[in-house]
Design a protein around this motif. Structure first.
Motif, PDB file in Angstrom:
ATOM      1  N   ILE A  80       0.862  -1.187   0.000  1.00  0.00           N
ATOM      2  CA  ILE A  80       0.000   0.000   0.000  1.00  0.00           C
ATOM      3  C   ILE A  80       0.893   1.230   0.000  1.00  0.00           C
ATOM      4  CG2 ILE A  80      -1.811   1.240   1.259  1.00  0.00           C
ATOM      5  CD1 ILE A  80      -2.125  -1.888   2.421  1.00  0.00           C
ATOM      6  N   GLY A  81       0.839   1.995  -1.078  1.00  0.00           N
ATOM      7  CA  GLY A  81       1.691   3.181  -1.220  1.00  0.00           C
ATOM      8  C   GLY A  81       2.856   2.926  -2.148  1.00  0.00           C
ATOM      9  N   THR A  82       2.597   2.962  -3.466  1.00  0.00           N
ATOM     10  CA  THR A  82       3.626   2.646  -4.469  1.00  0.00           C
ATOM     11  C   THR A  82       4.687   3.723  -4.552  1.00  0.00           C
ATOM     12  OG1 THR A  82       1.756   1.818  -5.782  1.00  0.00           O
ATOM     13  CG2 THR A  82       3.915   1.865  -6.858  1.00  0.00           C
ATOM     14  N   VAL A 103      -0.779  -0.602  -4.564  1.00  0.00           N
ATOM     15  CA  VAL A 103      -1.844   0.386  -4.724  1.00  0.00           C
ATOM     16  C   VAL A 103      -1.311   1.776  -4.405  1.00  0.00           C
ATOM     17  CG1 VAL A 103      -4.242   0.947  -4.153  1.00  0.00           C
ATOM     18  CG2 VAL A 103      -3.388  -1.361  -3.752  1.00  0.00           C
ATOM     19  N   GLU A 104      -1.614   2.733  -5.273  1.00  0.00           N
ATOM     20  CA  GLU A 104      -1.203   4.128  -5.070  1.00  0.00           C
ATOM     21  C   GLU A 104      -2.406   5.026  -5.333  1.00  0.00           C
ATOM     22  OE1 GLU A 104       1.585   5.970  -3.986  1.00  0.00           O
ATOM     23  OE2 GLU A 104       0.095   7.545  -4.323  1.00  0.00           O
ATOM     24  N   ARG A 105      -2.649   5.998  -4.431  1.00  0.00           N
ATOM     25  CA  ARG A 105      -3.827   6.856  -4.604  1.00  0.00           C
ATOM     26  C   ARG A 105      -3.586   8.012  -5.578  1.00  0.00           C
ATOM     27  NH1 ARG A 105      -3.237  11.347  -1.117  1.00  0.00           N
ATOM     28  NH2 ARG A 105      -5.407  11.934  -1.419  1.00  0.00           N
ATOM     29  N   MET A 201      -1.323   7.523   5.631  1.00  0.00           N
ATOM     30  CA  MET A 201      -2.213   6.792   4.731  1.00  0.00           C
ATOM     31  C   MET A 201      -3.523   7.594   4.676  1.00  0.00           C
ATOM     32  SD  MET A 201      -3.696   2.918   5.233  1.00  0.00           S
ATOM     33  CE  MET A 201      -2.178   2.007   4.956  1.00  0.00           C
ATOM     34  N   ILE A 202      -3.898   8.003   3.470  1.00  0.00           N
ATOM     35  CA  ILE A 202      -5.113   8.809   3.304  1.00  0.00           C
ATOM     36  C   ILE A 202      -6.188   7.891   2.729  1.00  0.00           C
ATOM     37  CG2 ILE A 202      -6.115  10.868   2.214  1.00  0.00           C
ATOM     38  CD1 ILE A 202      -3.679  11.671   3.791  1.00  0.00           C
ATOM     39  N   GLY A 203      -7.330   7.779   3.398  1.00  0.00           N
ATOM     40  CA  GLY A 203      -8.371   6.927   2.831  1.00  0.00           C
ATOM     41  C   GLY A 203      -9.396   6.507   3.852  1.00  0.00           C
TER      42      GLY A 203
HETATM   43  N1  SAH Z   1       6.766   2.586  -1.392  1.00  0.00           N
HETATM   44  C1  SAH Z   1       7.240   3.927  -1.718  1.00  0.00           C
HETATM   45  C2  SAH Z   1       6.899   4.913  -0.625  1.00  0.00           C
HETATM   46  C3  SAH Z   1       6.129   6.097  -1.130  1.00  0.00           C
HETATM   47  S1  SAH Z   1       5.517   7.176   0.143  1.00  0.00           S
HETATM   48  C4  SAH Z   1       8.729   3.886  -2.031  1.00  0.00           C
HETATM   49  O1  SAH Z   1       9.239   2.841  -2.367  1.00  0.00           O
HETATM   50  O2  SAH Z   1       9.395   4.906  -1.968  1.00  0.00           O
HETATM   51  C5  SAH Z   1       3.925   6.471   0.462  1.00  0.00           C
HETATM   52  C6  SAH Z   1       2.912   6.562  -0.637  1.00  0.00           C
HETATM   53  O3  SAH Z   1       1.654   6.127  -0.107  1.00  0.00           O
HETATM   54  C7  SAH Z   1       2.655   7.946  -1.236  1.00  0.00           C
HETATM   55  O4  SAH Z   1       2.959   7.926  -2.596  1.00  0.00           O
HETATM   56  C8  SAH Z   1       1.158   8.182  -0.988  1.00  0.00           C
HETATM   57  O5  SAH Z   1       0.504   8.839  -2.057  1.00  0.00           O
HETATM   58  C9  SAH Z   1       0.637   6.760  -0.845  1.00  0.00           C
HETATM   59  N2  SAH Z   1      -0.639   6.602  -0.125  1.00  0.00           N
HETATM   60  C10 SAH Z   1      -1.095   7.245   0.969  1.00  0.00           C
HETATM   61  N3  SAH Z   1      -2.311   6.778   1.321  1.00  0.00           N
HETATM   62  C11 SAH Z   1      -2.636   5.810   0.431  1.00  0.00           C
HETATM   63  C12 SAH Z   1      -3.767   4.945   0.263  1.00  0.00           C
HETATM   64  N4  SAH Z   1      -4.804   4.978   1.074  1.00  0.00           N
HETATM   65  N5  SAH Z   1      -3.752   4.074  -0.778  1.00  0.00           N
HETATM   66  C13 SAH Z   1      -2.703   4.041  -1.636  1.00  0.00           C
HETATM   67  N6  SAH Z   1      -1.621   4.823  -1.524  1.00  0.00           N
HETATM   68  C14 SAH Z   1      -1.571   5.693  -0.511  1.00  0.00           C
END
Ligand code: SAH
Length: 209
Positions: A80-82, A103-105, A201-203
């Protein structure tokens, strides 16, 4: 710093220990996942800005999480958070015969990540745009789940989507948070691996946007 020095630093500090994780971090070029202006810092052991108020995780955090998850060659993983995809790329190299769903928002970041995987020939990653706080029920169950953003509490739906014998890592708290390791085996066990810092984490199961 250059890549080999960074790897040595991570090993010496006890963040990196298994051959699989070390090889994966050696293979993935972090410089392609950071903006042009940050390339000279690609192998510094710090988070870096990637735009949209987000950051690429620090290499030591990617190492700690990859080791703690005990990823297998054929694991099916949910991230969660690409972001721009660095951590997912490292995971994909470890689970060579498995698959990473991430998953990325923020759509623009998801697109960037897809391009980055293509650039380095990574084919076992699927990027989904959406709210990962509710998981990805259509692809569940997962052997491993990890979040790279901090949730206010462990989302129950993520636990549901974890397979029996599965492990999950999730930062819980605000920007300063605790890294929680969850194991699902005849019930749920939780272990606090210590303090960390992540973007929120926004959601639905996360914080308000
Ligand atoms: N895994 C990444 C870290 C990116 S920072 C790396 O390898 O560097 C974390 C990411 O989580 C951000 O891009 C942010 O937009 C995303 N994020 C926050 N809340 C989320 C959600 N509910 N679902 C998906 N992505 C989310």
């Amino acid at each position: 710093m250059e890549k080999e020095l960074l790897i040595r630093h991570l090993i010496q500090n006890g963040y990196l220990s298994s051959k699989e994780v070390i090889d994966a971090m050696r293979e993935v070029p972090r410089e392609i996942f950071v903006p042009e202006s940050m390339k000279k810092h690609a192998y510094d052991d710090t988070p870096l800005e990637i735009g949209y108020g987000q950051t690429i995780s620090a290499p030591h955090m990617v190492a700690i999480m990859s080791e703690a998850l005990n990823l297998k060659r054929n694991s099916k993983v949910l991230e969660i958070g690409t972001g721009t995809g660095y951590h997912a790329a490292v995971t994909a190299k470890i689970v060579k015969d498995g698959h990473v769903y991430t998953v990325e928002r923020i759509e623009k970041l998801a697109e960037e990540a897809r391009k980055n995987f293509e650039k380095i020939g990574i084919e076992n990653v699927t990027v989904v745009v959406g709210d990962g706080s509710v998981g990805l029920p259509e692809y569940s169950p997962f052997d491993r789940i990890y979040a790279t953003c901090a949730a206010p509490a462990v989302p129950p739906r993520l636990i549901e989507q974890l397979s029996e014998g599965g492990k999950m890592l999730i930062p819980v708290g605000g920007r300063i948070c605790d890294l929680i390791l969850i194991e699902k085996r005849n019930g749920i066990t939780e272990k606090n691996l210590g303090g960390c810092a992540f973007v929120p984490m926004i959601g639905e199961e996360g914080f308000d946007g």
